[in-house]
Enzyme design. Structure first.
Site, PDB file in Angstrom:
ATOM      1  N   SER A   1      -5.315   8.066  -3.196  1.00 48.99           N
ATOM      2  CA  SER A   1      -4.984   7.615  -1.849  1.00 48.99           C
ATOM      3  C   SER A   1      -5.134   8.763  -0.847  1.00 48.99           C
ATOM      4  CB  SER A   1      -3.535   7.121  -1.847  1.00 48.99           C
ATOM      5  OG  SER A   1      -3.200   6.651  -0.581  1.00 48.99           O
ATOM      6  N   SER A   2      -5.797   8.466   0.256  1.00 47.34           N
ATOM      7  CA  SER A   2      -5.923   9.498   1.291  1.00 47.34           C
ATOM      8  C   SER A   2      -4.593   9.610   2.010  1.00 47.34           C
ATOM      9  CB  SER A   2      -7.000   9.112   2.301  1.00 47.34           C
ATOM     10  OG  SER A   2      -8.086   8.502   1.661  1.00 47.34           O
TER      11      SER A   2
ATOM     12  N   SER B   1      -3.838   0.516   1.974  1.00 44.17           N
ATOM     13  CA  SER B   1      -4.072   1.587   1.019  1.00 44.17           C
ATOM     14  C   SER B   1      -4.639   1.019  -0.278  1.00 44.17           C
ATOM     15  CB  SER B   1      -2.755   2.301   0.758  1.00 44.17           C
ATOM     16  OG  SER B   1      -2.977   3.311  -0.173  1.00 44.17           O
ATOM     17  N   GLY B   2      -5.732   1.605  -0.740  1.00 45.87           N
ATOM     18  CA  GLY B   2      -6.322   1.156  -2.005  1.00 45.87           C
ATOM     19  C   GLY B   2      -7.330   0.035  -1.842  1.00 45.87           C
TER      20      GLY B   2
ATOM     21  N   ASN C   1      -2.703   3.419  -5.137  1.00 41.49           N
ATOM     22  CA  ASN C   1      -4.078   3.915  -5.229  1.00 41.49           C
ATOM     23  C   ASN C   1      -4.047   5.279  -5.911  1.00 41.49           C
ATOM     24  OD1 ASN C   1      -6.645   4.850  -4.837  1.00 41.49           O
ATOM     25  ND2 ASN C   1      -6.713   4.428  -2.634  1.00 41.49           N
TER      26      ASN C   1
ATOM     27  N   GLY D   1      -4.359   3.045   5.673  1.00 45.17           N
ATOM     28  CA  GLY D   1      -4.140   1.636   5.947  1.00 45.17           C
ATOM     29  C   GLY D   1      -2.667   1.335   6.114  1.00 45.17           C
TER      30      GLY D   1
ATOM     31  N   GLU E   1       0.968   0.369   5.572  1.00 48.92           N
ATOM     32  CA  GLU E   1       1.776   0.636   4.381  1.00 48.92           C
ATOM     33  C   GLU E   1       3.159   0.012   4.481  1.00 48.92           C
ATOM     34  OE1 GLU E   1       1.878   4.839   3.650  1.00 48.92           O
ATOM     35  OE2 GLU E   1      -0.033   4.806   2.573  1.00 48.92           O
TER      36      GLU E   1
END
Ligand SMILES: Nc1ncnc2c1ncn2[C@@H]1O[C@H](COP(=O)(O)OP(=O)(O)O)[C@@H](O)[C@H]1O
Ligand SMILES: [Mg+2]
Length: 1025
Positions: free
Chosen positions: A157-158, A102-103, A154, A385, A387
């Site tokens: 973040s999605s 993530s990010g 992020n 991603g 985590e």
């Protein structure tokens, strides 16, 4: 390729040594130099720069468009282009898998790829294609508003997985697309960790909507007022402008054709969720009730349901048992749980519905299918991603499982492809050690034995089963699995909480999960009552999101699949989908946790490099050979190195040429020849080749420039010569044409009366302008010759004299006796002079005295002198002098040399006034007399002028004026002519003033109006030659 870049090495495969340290060193050197992209063969490693990079403009797009990967410095554009090219060249479906935690920049990468594809397919300018492209790009801002949130890692973040297909038609223009979403993290709607936020949409509405809109939506502009948006603490994010985003989202909605009604419905639902979060319950002994009726009102109004119904649904539920329908009240806790489940469900439905609507806007239209050619697809996968949080729950479990699946796919495809290539090329395959994470995938997804199966089993259980019981069951069944552990199985591990946590050893690292809530989230239950409630909504759009609410209560339904199983199934189908396409990889790395553009946290990066298996990737890719290339491309790139292959190899095949080249360069031991490709073992060989090439390129460039310049000049020269030839021919043609015209026009002029004088000369073409003057002159001369040839030879002298007169008068005097025969010596004629004998005597006397040759003119005149006396006289003009004689006996009174004459003045009319201006202040003022009323002025002027210019070698001044000036007795006088009908003679008299003299002229003494004779007439200033 390495030589493009000044910083580090552009392709890890070309590193001297493959180990984590050299890998890290290269990555860091490049990151510090602002090179965020590096290849591993055709995999692109991307490090999040955390700053705006000026490398995505249209100039850069053009550099990568249609190029081969190795031709340009590493860039994500090259991957996008490779995918597009593979699709174009081989008609293959391709996909770009973007992975990383993530990010790390996945979503940005996916947007960059989309924009690149949109930019390079910008040829046709067709409205539909433009629309599809802008919908694809615009849909991002909508998806991000409803699917992204600020997390601690992020700001954007999605919180869902996204897979987007772009469909291309046979011309390779994008004609549509489809978006699939995976597992929205809906728990975020009701619960946020400290420092995090709910989905952006909530804040966009609260901070972006106009006041009136907020009031209508029963909201106040303060996210801290709402339970669902305030849990994380700070409701604002520095890097995000919710206000601005609200505008962009609305305009994107408009562009995608959502329309006012649907857009309103979306924001109503968001507002309803916000209000719903603030609905609280009174937990009385006997029944639970809503403590905040005004909130209930608001939610009801926003969802277009009655508050009463809504309240009822929140506080109790209806159950059907044995054909009977009963109502069962909730406890306060149950009601709160139901409220949250309701909020999550509404939001998730909304999100899915939005994606459906987006898909409707971009789905491939029937007309582009009509050609029946195969549509090709490029898929772009941007999915959450890996985590690891402090508290990892069911969502992290799913997300990390997803990453295991993608890693598995990566291993499978990269290895399989590599193996396939070696097999195809007939090259021996050396085995590479790498960690195969299949075992972890199995741990999660295996039927009956896997963790998802165990969870499902627990959910199926009818009795009350707790999360602790689930943990026990997993401990029991997975006790022997290397990648699973818990406190029970490993009591020494103090990091795991007893009865609460279990740990999975993921390929990317160990993650402890807290089992609390697993069962609930897996069951993902929403009471039927809510579905029925929303189906009864007056808002048609909302109603359409809940079709299953139509079902009657008593109808028993099949148990729905659990969230875990649904997710597993969707992952399996996603992987199947990806595996059917030719994959391209972008591996994203996050350089630090601080979102800093300068920090390169070696430990964090090393960890990612490790778990992404990048080193293995390099090893596998090299598998003994650092570089491979098809023979034709290889030869084309390096042929200048060898004299045998430069400029062209004329042997049988490219392979043979490559062999000769390699042999000449002494690299035979370092290469293997495949069927269609050459394989280089060490990167040094490639560098050596590149260097040799680099040394030669400038010469080749100069050579090419030289040749091309020469060619250009020759071309230009040939063009010039051709132009000259054409010019010549054209000029000749024009000239000939003109001459032919003249020829025709003048053919018979010799026989015409005016010898072609009246023929109009056609306008001359440019080329003849100069010549036409001469031609005209020639014609004029000829014409004059023809005219003159009619004149007998003995008349020629007279002719010449008349010409002299004509020149002198220049057309200023219309009548000058041109048509008359000029006798000259009139006094010698008896008709003119009764005393010819006296005259002859005087003349012979004068001749012997003055030695003149010939008398040019003689005649009677009336003279006026300085004493204002008028007298009859005779004048004689010889070749040297002018004599004035008395008119009876012709006694000579005065004589003047022709050289003493300073000018002649005559009047423009037909009177016979002549003033011979003389040196000495006493001019000769006379009126010529004749007995025939003929003009003799012209004759006298001609004679004087001719004699003057013959002796003085210059022209005499001849004035033609109405007021003739003269000098008499050194005084200036003016002579005016008065025509008087009844006068008998010409006579001078004094004028009204002292200076004035008047010549009274009777018209009968003037000759009749002039007639044209012999064509001898000037046109004013035209000379007669
Ligand atoms: N190529 C890039 N150029 C500039 N900034 C980037 C780039 N990639 C990522 N970022 C920054 O990093 C942030 C997180 O990236 P994002 O793509 O949302 O990560 P992910 O989707 O992997 O979670 C972005 O909001 C942006 O600020
Ligand atoms: Mg993302």
């Amino acid at each position: 390729m390495a030589h493009h870049d000044e910083a580090g090495i552009g392709d890890f495969v070309l590193l001297d040594q493959i180990n984590i340290d050299s890998f890290m060193e290269n990555l860091q050197v490049r990151f510090n130099a602002g090179k965020i992209y590096t290849y591993i063969g055709e995999v692109c490693v991307s490090v999040n720069p955390y700053r705006t990079m000026n490398i995505y403009g249209s100039d850069v797009v053009n550099q990568y468009k249609g190029r081969e990967i190795f031709e340009r410095p590493p860039h994500i554009f090259a991957i996008a282009d490779a995918a597009y090219k593979a699709m174009k060249r081989r008609g293959q479906d391709t996909c770009i898998v973007i992975s990383g935690e993530s990010g790390s920049g996945k979503t940005e990468a996916s947007k960059i790829i989309m924009r690149y594809i949109a930019a390079v397919t910008n040829v046709s300018q067709q409205a539909e294609i433009d629309r599809v492209k802008s919908v694809l790009i615009q849909s991002n801002s909508i998806l991000e508003a409803f699917g992204n949130a600020k997390t601690n890692r992020n700001d954007n973040s999605s919180r869902f997985g996204k897979y987007m297909d772009i469909n291309f038609d046979f011309k390779h223009d994008p004609v549509g697309g489809h978006i699939s979403n995976y597992l929205l993290e809906k728990s975020r709607v009701v619960l946020q960790q400290p420092g995090e936020r709910n989905f952006h949409a909530f804040y966009q509405l609260l901070y972006g909507a106009p006041d009136a809109e907020l009031t209508k939506l029963k909201l106040v502009r303060d996210a801290a007022q709402y339970y669902y948006t305030r849990q994380g603490g700070n409701t604002r994010v520095d890097s995000i402008s919710d206000r601005q985003d609200y505008k962009s989202v609305n305009s994107a909605l408009r562009l995608l054709g959502f329309g006012a009604e649907k857009t309103e419905c979306i924001w109503k639902i968001i507002a309803a969720v916000l209000n719903l979060g603030n609905v609280e319950f009174d937990d009385n002994a006997d029944a639970t009730s809503v403590k905040t009726p005004e909130r209930l009102q608001a939610v009801g109004a926003l969802l277009s349901v009655t508050p009463a119904e809504l309240g009822k649904t929140l506080c109790q539920r209806v159950i059907a048992a044995g054909g009977e329908v009963m109502e069962k009240g909730h406890t306060g806790v149950q009601a709160t749980y139901g409220r949250d489940a309701f909020a999550k469900a509404i939001y998730e439905r909304l999100f899915t519905w939005i994606i459906q609507e987006v898909n409707t806007a971009i789905e491939v239209k029937e007309e582009s299918k009509r050609y029946r050619t195969k549509n090709t697809v490029i898929g772009v996968l941007d999915i959450y991603g890996f985590e690891i949080f402090n508290n990892n729950s069911f969502e992290q479990f799913c997300i990390n499982y997803c990453n295991e699946k993608l890693q598995q796919l990566f291993i499978e495809l990269v290895l399989r492809q590599e193996q396939e290539e070696y097999r195809k090329e007939g090259i021996e395959w050396t085995n590479i050690e790498y960690f195969n994470n299949q075992i972890i995938c199995d741990l999660v997804e295996q039927p009956h034995k896997g963790m998802i199966a165990i969870m499902d089993e627990a959910c199926l259980n009818v009795g009350r089963i707790t999360d602790q019981m689930l943990l026990e069951a997993m401990d029991k069944k997975l006790a022997n699995h290397q990648h699973y552990s818990s406190r029970r199985l490993n009591p020494m591990d103090k990091e795991l909480k007893h009865g609460e946590e279990f740990r999975i050893r993921h390929y990317a690292g160990d993650v402890s999960y807290n089992v609390t809530g697993f069962l609930d989230k897996n069951k993902d239950m929403l009471y039927q009552d809510f579905k029925r409630l929303l189906y009864s909504s007056q808002n048609e759009t909302l109603k359409s999101m809940w079709p299953e609410g139509a079902q009657h209560i008593s109808k028993t339904t099949k148990r729905p699949l659990t969230a875990g199983t649904l997710f597993k199934n969707s992952m399996i189908s996603l992987i199947t989908n990806l595996a059917s396409k030719q994959p391209h990889y972008v591996r994203c790395i996050k350089p630090n946790e601080e979102k800093s553009p300068v920090l390169f946290d070696r430990e964090r990066v090393r960890h990612q490099v490790n778990y992404l298996g990048l080193i293995e990737n390099v090893r596998v890719r090299r598998a003994g050979f650092a570089y491979r290339q098809s023979y034709d491309r290889f030869l084309r790139r390096y042929k200048m190195i060898s004299q045998f292959t430069w400029p062209n190899f004329h042997g049988d095949s490219d392979k043979e040429g490559v062999k000769i080249l390699i042999k000449e360069q002494n690299f035979v031991d370092d290469v293997k020849y495949g069927k269609t490709k050459i394989f280089l073992r060490s990167p040094q060989t490639l560098f050596a080749l590149e260097q040799a090439r680099g040394r030669l390129i400038p010469h080749i460039v100069i050579f090419l420039q030289k040749m091309w310049r020469g060619a250009l000049c020759r071309m230009r020269y040939r063009k010039m010569m051709a132009a000259r030839t054409i010019l010549h021919a054209f000029r000749r043609y024009k000239m000939r044409d003109y001459i032919t015209q003249l020829n025709t026009l003048f053919r018979n002029v010799k026989r015409s009366s005016d010898f072609g004088r009246s023929v109009r000369w056609p306008p001359a073409p440019l080329v003849c302008r100069g010549a036409v003057g001469s031609l005209r002159a020639i014609h004029r001369r000829w014409w004059a010759l023809m005219v003159l040839s009619r004149i007998p030879a003995d008349e020629r002298p007279q002719m010449r004299l008349k010409v002299t007169t004509a020149d002198a008068l220049q057309g200023r005097r219309p009548e000058w006796g041109a048509g008359r025969r000029w006798e000259g010596n009139y006094l010698a004629s008896v008709q003119e002079n009764a005393n010819t004998a006296g005259y002859v005597q005087t003349v012979s006397h004068l001749r012997s005295k003055d030695k003149f040759q010939k008398i040019m003119f003689s005649g009677l005149v009336r003279k006026f002198n300085r004493n204002n006396k008028m007298a009859e006289r005779a004048i004689i003009v010889t070749d040297t002098s002018i004599y004035k004689l008395d008119s009876n006996k012709f006694k000579c009174l005065t004589s003047h040399a022709i050289a003493d004459v300073t000018g002649v003045s005559v009047s423009p009319r037909s009177d016979q006034l002549v003033v011979l201006h003389l040196r000495g202040g006493n001019d000769l003022v006379v009126a010529l007399l004749s007995n025939k009323a003929e003009d003799r002025v012209g004759e006298l002027v001609g004679v004087v002028c001719r004699q003057y210019s013959a002796s003085q070698k210059r022209d005499l001044r001849v004035l033609v004026t109405d007021n003739v000036q003269c000098m008499l007795g050194n005084k200036s006088r003016t002579i005016g002519v008065e025509i008087m009908q009844d006068a008998q003679h010409a006579s001078f008299r004094k004028g009204p003033t002292k200076e004035a003299i008047v010549l009274v002229w009777p018209p009968h003494l003037s000759p009749p109006p002039p007639s044209i004779t012999n064509g001898l007439k000037t046109n004013g200033n035209g000379r007669i030659h």
